[in-house]
Design a protein around this motif. Sequence first.
Motif, PDB file in Angstrom:
ATOM      1  N   LYS A  32       1.090  -1.012  -0.255  1.00  0.00           N
ATOM      2  CA  LYS A  32       0.156   0.182  -0.021  1.00  0.00           C
ATOM      3  C   LYS A  32       0.652   1.129   0.305  1.00  0.00           C
ATOM      4  N   ILE A 115      -0.583   1.004  -3.512  1.00  0.00           N
ATOM      5  CA  ILE A 115      -1.759   0.117  -3.670  1.00  0.00           C
ATOM      6  C   ILE A 115      -1.951  -0.762  -2.830  1.00  0.00           C
ATOM      7  N   ARG A 116      -3.250  -0.217  -2.397  1.00  0.00           N
ATOM      8  CA  ARG A 116      -4.001  -0.985  -1.539  1.00  0.00           C
ATOM      9  C   ARG A 116      -4.665  -2.460  -1.962  1.00  0.00           C
ATOM     10  N   LEU A 131      -7.208  -5.461  -6.068  1.00  0.00           N
ATOM     11  CA  LEU A 131      -6.709  -4.058  -5.415  1.00  0.00           C
ATOM     12  C   LEU A 131      -7.378  -2.871  -5.522  1.00  0.00           C
ATOM     13  N   LYS A 132      -7.894  -2.171  -4.610  1.00  0.00           N
ATOM     14  CA  LYS A 132      -7.740  -0.797  -4.451  1.00  0.00           C
ATOM     15  C   LYS A 132      -8.210   0.314  -5.822  1.00  0.00           C
TER      16      LYS A 132
END
Length: 398
Positions: A32, A115-116, A131-132
């Motif tokens: 993230k 990226i979370r 992913l987000k």
Amino acid sequence: MYDVAVIGAGPGGATASRYLAKKGLKVCMIDKDTFPRDKPCGGGFSEGLLDEFPYLRKRANEFLKGVARVGVLHSPNRRIVLKGSVDMAVALRTDFDNVLFESAVEEGAEPLVGIRAKSVRFHKDHSEVTLKGSESIKAHVVIGADGVSSMVARETGLNRRWPSSMITACRVAEVPAKSNEIIDRYTENLNYHFYANLGGLPGYGWIFPKRDTINIGLGIVGTHAQGLPRVFDAFVQHLKRENLLMQDADLSKAKGGLVPTGGPLSRSYVERCILLGDSAGMVSPITGGGIAYAMRAARYAAAVLTKVIEADNFGSGILGEYEKIWRNDFGDTFKDQLLAQKIFTSPFTDLLFEIGKRDEKIQEMVSEAIAESAEEGIDVKKLILRTIFVCFRASFRL
Ligand SMILES: Cc1cc2nc3c(=O)[nH]c(=O)nc-3n(C[C@H](O)[C@H](O)[C@H](O)COP(=O)(O)OP(=O)(O)OC[C@H]3O[C@@H](n4cnc5c(N)ncnc54)[C@H](O)[C@@H]3O)c2cc1C
């Protein structure tokens, strides 16, 4: 499709990614955050780690901020001070983690950072990481190396949530200091300090002096952690009074962090997925140290997953090999350390210091465990036997 999607690029995730990529597997390493990034930490570990992972030794000048050579233990009532000569490497996590991250990328791991990962799903013939932003990626296997609040542990049902008794809440600051300010207070040996059960609460405060910072922290176990800000402020004031900290020390960047100190999860894998590091609770219940365990587990995970992918068999039976290997290496030490945690956070800790004061062997055993340098971790039975022996010796004046 990737062979392995690694979620989290801290010491565990980056090490696993490096070894997997080195074997020629297609690996993506998701985090993230972007690197370099900071991680609230003391940054202390056994110097032997650099021999276990020789590629780190080559770049040690980028993260190593000295070797602290003498541990100083303060009893809860602060009347007794025990010392032990046990080396502990001290590093800045921003630099240490960045070297691990870069080493993984150099071997061919594909970074997906900033990226979370939101969720994981396991299908008959692949796993899927969302992913987000709703993009998703596919992989044969997922590694959950996403730290103490692991999404992967939650989604797989391996750990919905840590009970509060298994969590230590911390506050830590990396205080900038000039070389002479550090040497005046901690000597050329970089004496490092532990304060048992500050404010009468279970846990400990620490000072790890480094080349140009002084790392100060406090961890309190379980529900007692409500007292953390108050006890941390009192700890800082105490250190200033004792001249262990400069009056104008800059603690504005103090941060909070959690460590799972209640021992590892009872299971660290399901079909197509394994957990390692903090996500699986691989942390010393006495010291809160987890860097070395995360990296060792990562190397084992990479070895097992390489075989699993070659065999094209992702069942939990074959993944169980991973759990056998890491438990065989360091699983037992957690049981002893949990017992030691209970003893060191009990109301009898002052008495233990009293006894320890009379015996160099006890001081050596405790110092080694605290500095995480004991090869096998702490041997509680030996410690208790030695304590009983010292009591007998004192009563019979042997
Ligand atoms: C205050 C404090 C002091 C400590 N001091 C020491 C010490 O001196 N020595 C020691 O050995 N250990 C220490 N520890 C413990 C040590 O920090 C951990 O054991 C170690 O970092 C574990 O590594 P890891 O790779 O499992 O997890 P982490 O280092 O936590 O890495 C997890 C990574 O996953 C990423 N991530 C999390 N969730 C997601 C998501 N959903 N999607 C994408 N990415 C995600 C995070 O950004 C992070 O980079 C300390 C811990 C704390 C809190």
